[in-house]
Enzyme design. Structure first.
Site, PDB file in Angstrom:
ATOM      1  N   SER A 203     -14.846 -38.242  36.377  1.00  0.00           N
ATOM      2  CA  SER A 203     -15.260 -37.852  35.020  1.00  0.00           C
ATOM      3  C   SER A 203     -16.741 -38.141  34.793  1.00  0.00           C
ATOM      4  O   SER A 203     -17.184 -38.216  33.651  1.00  0.00           O
ATOM      5  CB  SER A 203     -14.413 -38.601  33.985  1.00  0.00           C
ATOM      6  OG  SER A 203     -14.606 -39.997  34.108  1.00  0.00           O
TER       7      SER A 203
ATOM      8  N   ASN B 149      -9.306 -49.184  30.459  1.00  0.00           N
ATOM      9  CA  ASN B 149      -8.498 -48.561  29.405  1.00  0.00           C
ATOM     10  C   ASN B 149      -9.014 -48.892  28.003  1.00  0.00           C
ATOM     11  O   ASN B 149      -8.994 -48.046  27.113  1.00  0.00           O
ATOM     12  CB  ASN B 149      -7.032 -48.990  29.530  1.00  0.00           C
ATOM     13  CG  ASN B 149      -6.435 -48.555  30.851  1.00  0.00           C
ATOM     14  OD1 ASN B 149      -7.080 -47.804  31.598  1.00  0.00           O
ATOM     15  ND2 ASN B 149      -5.238 -49.027  31.162  1.00  0.00           N
TER      16      ASN B 149
ATOM     17  N   THR C  85     -10.798 -11.620  -6.880  1.00  0.00           N
ATOM     18  CA  THR C  85      -9.502 -12.086  -6.380  1.00  0.00           C
ATOM     19  C   THR C  85      -8.936 -10.919  -5.593  1.00  0.00           C
ATOM     20  O   THR C  85      -9.175  -9.756  -5.957  1.00  0.00           O
ATOM     21  CB  THR C  85      -8.525 -12.489  -7.510  1.00  0.00           C
ATOM     22  OG1 THR C  85      -8.273 -11.335  -8.310  1.00  0.00           O
ATOM     23  CG2 THR C  85      -9.051 -13.603  -8.389  1.00  0.00           C
ATOM     24  N   HIS C  86      -8.239 -11.200  -4.506  1.00  0.00           N
ATOM     25  CA  HIS C  86      -7.740 -10.155  -3.597  1.00  0.00           C
ATOM     26  C   HIS C  86      -8.876  -9.259  -3.108  1.00  0.00           C
ATOM     27  O   HIS C  86      -8.673  -8.063  -2.853  1.00  0.00           O
ATOM     28  CB  HIS C  86      -6.669  -9.290  -4.270  1.00  0.00           C
ATOM     29  CG  HIS C  86      -5.565 -10.076  -4.907  1.00  0.00           C
ATOM     30  ND1 HIS C  86      -4.393 -10.383  -4.255  1.00  0.00           N
ATOM     31  CD2 HIS C  86      -5.475 -10.649  -6.134  1.00  0.00           C
ATOM     32  CE1 HIS C  86      -3.618 -11.097  -5.063  1.00  0.00           C
ATOM     33  NE2 HIS C  86      -4.265 -11.283  -6.212  1.00  0.00           N
TER      34      HIS C  86
ATOM     35  N   SER D  20     -29.923  -3.663  17.021  1.00  0.00           N
ATOM     36  CA  SER D  20     -29.012  -3.085  18.010  1.00  0.00           C
ATOM     37  C   SER D  20     -29.853  -2.537  19.148  1.00  0.00           C
ATOM     38  O   SER D  20     -30.997  -2.145  18.949  1.00  0.00           O
ATOM     39  CB  SER D  20     -28.220  -1.968  17.336  1.00  0.00           C
ATOM     40  OG  SER D  20     -27.828  -1.011  18.292  1.00  0.00           O
TER      41      SER D  20
ATOM     42  N   GLU E  79     -22.159 -14.307  11.838  1.00  0.00           N
ATOM     43  CA  GLU E  79     -20.988 -13.887  12.628  1.00  0.00           C
ATOM     44  C   GLU E  79     -20.621 -14.950  13.660  1.00  0.00           C
ATOM     45  O   GLU E  79     -19.441 -15.220  13.908  1.00  0.00           O
ATOM     46  CB  GLU E  79     -21.271 -12.568  13.346  1.00  0.00           C
ATOM     47  CG  GLU E  79     -21.340 -11.368  12.408  1.00  0.00           C
ATOM     48  CD  GLU E  79     -21.843 -10.119  13.127  1.00  0.00           C
ATOM     49  OE1 GLU E  79     -21.388  -9.834  14.241  1.00  0.00           O
ATOM     50  OE2 GLU E  79     -22.713  -9.433  12.562  1.00  0.00           O
TER      51      GLU E  79
ATOM     52  N   LYS F 258     -12.441 -35.927  26.088  1.00  0.00           N
ATOM     53  CA  LYS F 258     -13.830 -36.068  25.667  1.00  0.00           C
ATOM     54  C   LYS F 258     -14.631 -34.772  25.607  1.00  0.00           C
ATOM     55  O   LYS F 258     -15.316 -34.522  24.613  1.00  0.00           O
ATOM     56  CB  LYS F 258     -14.519 -37.121  26.543  1.00  0.00           C
ATOM     57  CG  LYS F 258     -14.054 -38.538  26.132  1.00  0.00           C
ATOM     58  CD  LYS F 258     -14.653 -39.622  26.957  1.00  0.00           C
ATOM     59  CE  LYS F 258     -13.965 -39.870  28.266  1.00  0.00           C
ATOM     60  NZ  LYS F 258     -12.508 -40.061  28.214  1.00  0.00           N
TER      61      LYS F 258
HETATM   62  N1  ARG Z   1     -12.305 -42.112  33.062  1.00  0.00           N
HETATM   63  C1  ARG Z   1     -11.207 -42.661  32.361  1.00  0.00           C
HETATM   64  C2  ARG Z   1     -11.009 -41.967  30.997  1.00  0.00           C
HETATM   65  O1  ARG Z   1     -11.870 -41.293  30.556  1.00  0.00           O
HETATM   66  C3  ARG Z   1     -11.432 -44.123  32.112  1.00  0.00           C
HETATM   67  C4  ARG Z   1     -10.200 -44.963  32.137  1.00  0.00           C
HETATM   68  C5  ARG Z   1      -9.571 -44.935  33.465  1.00  0.00           C
HETATM   69  N2  ARG Z   1      -8.505 -45.887  33.541  1.00  0.00           N
HETATM   70  C6  ARG Z   1      -7.685 -45.893  34.575  1.00  0.00           C
HETATM   71  N3  ARG Z   1      -6.765 -46.792  34.542  1.00  0.00           N
HETATM   72  N4  ARG Z   1      -7.785 -45.027  35.551  1.00  0.00           N
HETATM   73  O2  ARG Z   1      -9.975 -42.083  30.386  1.00  0.00           O
END
Ligand code: ARG
Length: 485
Positions: A12, A99, A144-145, A266, A279, A314
């Site tokens: 990640s 975590n 309205t409408h 255009s 838009e 994320k």
């Molecule tokens: N990259 C992980 C996330 O965004 C971080 C936590 C990972 N924890 C694990 N036990 N592998 O959630």
């Protein structure tokens, strides 16, 4: 499986670049707390903080490139600190898990995004209040409408959006309270045997309270869902406003002229001026709703505890914020530079017999008629007038049509009752479109905006104070080798 393919699928680091600085701040606070609680020594703390400073400056200069094989930002930072501080670096992750760490980073970044969004929404509210104050008497048709209903003022229209955006802001303020709680110290899922001080990290990181139950902490992504819900509602407000600007800038409406810099031509039709930015505000709304559906789906089948699925929260979260923040900016600037066409608005208000309700009300208040029978008589008269192609200022024709329904009214009387300006002035009930009421509401909305600004300032200050408290403690340790908190 090939290790390279495993890494490609699971890493990640790209998404994590966004939370890099929060990861450093979170680690500083954690290390300071570990030393304060005598879980690590002051010397070990010093070595860790030095490593974190190095990580920060090397990331800033581009020298520190996150290594995919280390999976995420957390492992990358720890590895860099450990490289310089060896044994001490290896102690940084005591009484912490990725975590809770990833939640710290996400929540801290998220609170900043919420505050930026509120700021953008306030800017848009101010532009709209400016339009309202300049147009208390600018008459336009209300719909309205999508059919002409009753005359209103442009001020009243602008204030409707200020009021709606006010609720969007209130929702974000409320959501902020649930975002800004401290997950750090929950560890993997059940707390820790080390004597941690979760209140201290709460203070150093600018959280408002401790999110206590460790299992709930690591399992929770409802704050992501709630943030995206708030964004979806806000973006739908913007999308509706954008839709009105698209319609109103068309030849058929001709209510507003958008500045050229918000439009495009255009490639084939030389005469075209398209309201592309409005838009796109409308079109980008799908991304925000999509992000909400995304996280709702990720969350739905997960048992309590950390599940790797959470890693997917994320990118859609940050993307949705970037869409909403840029849409707010576009709408504020586009409205500020737009030219509302008073003449066309007033002319349009004359169409469609939108004074019919006022006429029925007049028969009730001045001719002592029950409302329903006044309504029926006006309805029959107006239907005849429309079929005959009469306009709302054809006062003679109106007099005659009413007479046929047994209602005696002079031309002067009709003119007084049916003129859009007269109608506008008469809608004085609380929250009505009368200029006096629109003025009062504009003052109230201005007060609301300053309350929103004060709160925003206070929250930003609280975060800045926490940041400088952490930085001061870090600088103290780096300078003297002693912990001063
Ligand atoms: N990259 C992980 C996330 O965004 C971080 C936590 C990972 N924890 C694990 N036990 N592998 O959630």
């Amino acid at each position: 499986m090939d290790r390279k393919d495993f890494i490609k699928f699971t890493a990640s680091v790209d998404a994590d670049k966004i939370i890099f600085y929060e990861d450093i701040w979170g680690s500083q606070a954690h290390a300071l707390m570990l030393a304060k609680q005598k879980i690590i020594s002051d010397a070990e703390l010093g070595a860790i903080l030095k490593g974190l400073e190095k990580a920060k400056s090397e990331f800033k200069s581009g020298k520190f490139v996150l290594d995919e094989s280390l999976e995420d930002v957390h492992m990358n930072v720890e590895a860099l600190v450990t490289k310089g501080a060896k044994d001490a670096g290896q102690r940084l992750h005591t009484a912490r898990s990725r975590n809770d760490q990833v939640l710290v980073d996400t929540k801290m970044h998220l609170r900043g995004e919420i505050l930026k969004t509120i700021e953008g929404a306030i800017t848009l509210q101010k532009v709209l209040v400016g339009i309202a104050n300049a147009n208390l008497d600018t008459i336009m048709p209300g719909f309205t409408h999508t059919q002409h209903a009753q005359p209103i003022s442009l001020a009243f229209w602008a204030e409707a959006y200020v009021s709606a955006i006010g609720r969007d802001i209130e929702r974000l303020q409320d959501c902020y309270k649930r975002v800004n709680t401290n997950p750090l110290g929950a560890c993997a899922m059940s707390g820790t045997s080390f004597p941690t001080d979760r209140k201290l990290t709460t203070e150093l990181l600018g959280f408002d309270s401790v999110h206590e139950n460790a299992l709930d902490v690591v399992s929770s992504r409802d704050f992501v869902i709630e943030s995206l819900s708030c964004l979806s509602i806000l973006q739908s407000t913007l999308s509706r406003m954008a839709e009105e600007l698209v319609l109103w800038s068309s030849w058929e409406f001709g209510f507003v002229e958008l500045d050229d810099s918000y439009c495009s031509g255009s490639s084939i039709m030389p005469q075209k001026k398209n309201s592309d930015l409005a838009e796109l505000v409308r079109g980008k709304t799908g991304h925000v709703y999509g992000a909400l559906m995304n996280i709702l789906t990720v969350n739905k089948g997960l048992v309590l505890g950390y599940n790797r699925d959470f890693q997917e929260d994320k990118l859609p979260l940050w993307f949705a914020f970037s869409v909403v923040e840029s849409s707010l900016d576009v709408m504020a600037k586009m409205l500020k530079s737009a030219k509302f066409k008073e003449k066309q608005l007033a002319e349009a208000a004359m169409e469609g017999f939108s004074g019919a309700t006022a006429l029925a009300n007049y028969l009730v208040s001045e001719k002592n008629m029950p409302f329903r029978s006044a309504y029926d008589k006006v309805k029959v008269a107006v239907e005849g007038l429309i079929t005959a192609g009469a306009m709302v200022d054809d006062y003679n024709a109106i007099t005659k049509a009413l007479k046929k329904e047994g209602v005696e009214m002079s031309v002067v009387e009709i003119e007084k009752v049916m003129s859009p300006r007269g109608i506008l002035e008469s809608q004085k009930s609380m929250g009505g479109t009368a200029p006096s009421e629109a003025k009062r509401m504009s003052l109230e909305l201005t007060k609301l905006i300053s309350r929103e600004e004060i709160l925003l300032k206070l929250i930003n200050k609280r975060i800045e104070d926490a940041k400088s408290q952490t930085e001061k403690a870090v600088a103290g340790v780096l300078k003297t080798g002693k912990l001063t908190i």
